[in-house]
Design an enzyme around this catalytic site. Structure first.
Site, PDB file in Angstrom:
ATOM      1  N   ASP A 162      70.032  97.804  95.184  1.00  0.00           N
ATOM      2  CA  ASP A 162      69.134  97.994  94.420  1.00  0.00           C
ATOM      3  C   ASP A 162      68.717  99.451  94.481  1.00  0.00           C
ATOM      4  OD1 ASP A 162      65.962  98.247  93.835  1.00  0.00           O
ATOM      5  OD2 ASP A 162      65.966  96.209  93.844  1.00  0.00           O
ATOM      6  N   ILE A 163      68.686  99.996  93.194  1.00  0.00           N
ATOM      7  CA  ILE A 163      68.128 101.768  93.271  1.00  0.00           C
ATOM      8  C   ILE A 163      66.874 101.825  93.532  1.00  0.00           C
ATOM      9  CG2 ILE A 163      70.068 102.195  91.634  1.00  0.00           C
ATOM     10  CD1 ILE A 163      67.921 102.370  89.418  1.00  0.00           C
TER      11      ILE A 163
ATOM     12  N   ASN B  77      62.501  85.860  90.709  1.00  0.00           N
ATOM     13  CA  ASN B  77      61.274  85.855  89.832  1.00  0.00           C
ATOM     14  C   ASN B  77      61.262  85.333  88.266  1.00  0.00           C
ATOM     15  OD1 ASN B  77      59.659  86.762  92.173  1.00  0.00           O
ATOM     16  ND2 ASN B  77      60.273  88.812  91.486  1.00  0.00           N
TER      17      ASN B  77
ATOM     18  N   HIS C 284      56.323  88.549  88.347  1.00  0.00           N
ATOM     19  CA  HIS C 284      56.861  89.855  88.916  1.00  0.00           C
ATOM     20  C   HIS C 284      58.105  89.955  88.559  1.00  0.00           C
ATOM     21  CE1 HIS C 284      52.988  89.830  90.823  1.00  0.00           C
ATOM     22  NE2 HIS C 284      53.008  88.619  91.424  1.00  0.00           N
ATOM     23  N   GLN C 285      58.637  89.406  87.298  1.00  0.00           N
ATOM     24  CA  GLN C 285      59.919  89.769  86.744  1.00  0.00           C
ATOM     25  C   GLN C 285      59.934  91.052  85.897  1.00  0.00           C
ATOM     26  OE1 GLN C 285      61.840  86.818  84.431  1.00  0.00           O
ATOM     27  NE2 GLN C 285      63.651  87.718  84.579  1.00  0.00           N
TER      28      GLN C 285
ATOM     29  N   HIS D 123      68.093  87.802  88.229  1.00  0.00           N
ATOM     30  CA  HIS D 123      68.758  88.444  89.307  1.00  0.00           C
ATOM     31  C   HIS D 123      67.735  87.931  90.415  1.00  0.00           C
ATOM     32  CE1 HIS D 123      65.179  90.604  87.897  1.00  0.00           C
ATOM     33  NE2 HIS D 123      65.204  91.402  89.043  1.00  0.00           N
ATOM     34  N   PHE D 124      68.929  87.985  91.779  1.00  0.00           N
ATOM     35  CA  PHE D 124      68.312  87.260  93.030  1.00  0.00           C
ATOM     36  C   PHE D 124      68.265  88.460  93.833  1.00  0.00           C
ATOM     37  CE2 PHE D 124      69.848  83.737  90.835  1.00  0.00           C
ATOM     38  CZ  PHE D 124      69.215  82.510  91.264  1.00  0.00           C
ATOM     39  N   HIS D 125      67.047  88.868  94.629  1.00  0.00           N
ATOM     40  CA  HIS D 125      67.108  89.961  95.604  1.00  0.00           C
ATOM     41  C   HIS D 125      67.659  89.285  97.069  1.00  0.00           C
ATOM     42  CE1 HIS D 125      64.495  92.728  92.933  1.00  0.00           C
ATOM     43  NE2 HIS D 125      64.284  91.561  92.523  1.00  0.00           N
TER      44      HIS D 125
END
Length: 135
Positions: A32-33, A84, A90-91, A97-99
């Protein structure tokens, strides 16, 4: 630095720099940036879908095994797996995508509250029956 190879690639994701950690035919994992903690990574299906229900099941089969590999690779002892769906949830990016977010201490990683609601067992039973009939 590389860019995610998505098919078809949404413009927003195609333009984001990518430090690729792992890639398969169906899945891409990268750092993640804007991380919440060191090792915060994203795991995404290459099949474009804005929400989880937009992505066929066979394009999701590698997501959790890859997230698990990232947990092991980062050495995270405590972590969150987060996904999300929709702006209200909160998307921020219109692609599933999965964090994988390591939680090394109280100040780094994901911080959440859990506003539990009082349970009405009769309403809960009715909801259970309704959902179960559709699964």
């Amino acid at each position: 630095m590389e860019y995610p190879a998505l098919s078809p690639p949404p413009v927003a994701i195609r333009e984001i720099p990518c430090f690729k950690l792992l890639e398969t035919d169906k899945t891409l994992a990268f750092l993640d940036i804007n991380p919440l903690s060191q090792g915060h990574a994203l795991v995404i299906p290459k099949h474009h879908g804005e929400k989880l229900t937009d992505v066929p099941d066979d394009h999701l089969s590698e997501i959790l095994p890859i997230a698990k590999k990232l947990v092991v690779a980062t050495g995270a002892q405590e972590y969150n797996i987060l996904q999300n769906n929709g702006r209200g949830a909160h998307q921020e990016v219109g692609h599933v995508h999965f964090h994988m977010i390591p939680k090394p201490n109280e100040t780094e990683g994901l911080g959440i509250s859990w506003p539990q609601q009082k349970t009405d067992m009769e309403k809960l039973k009715k909801l259970f029956e309704e959902i179960k009939s559709k699964v």
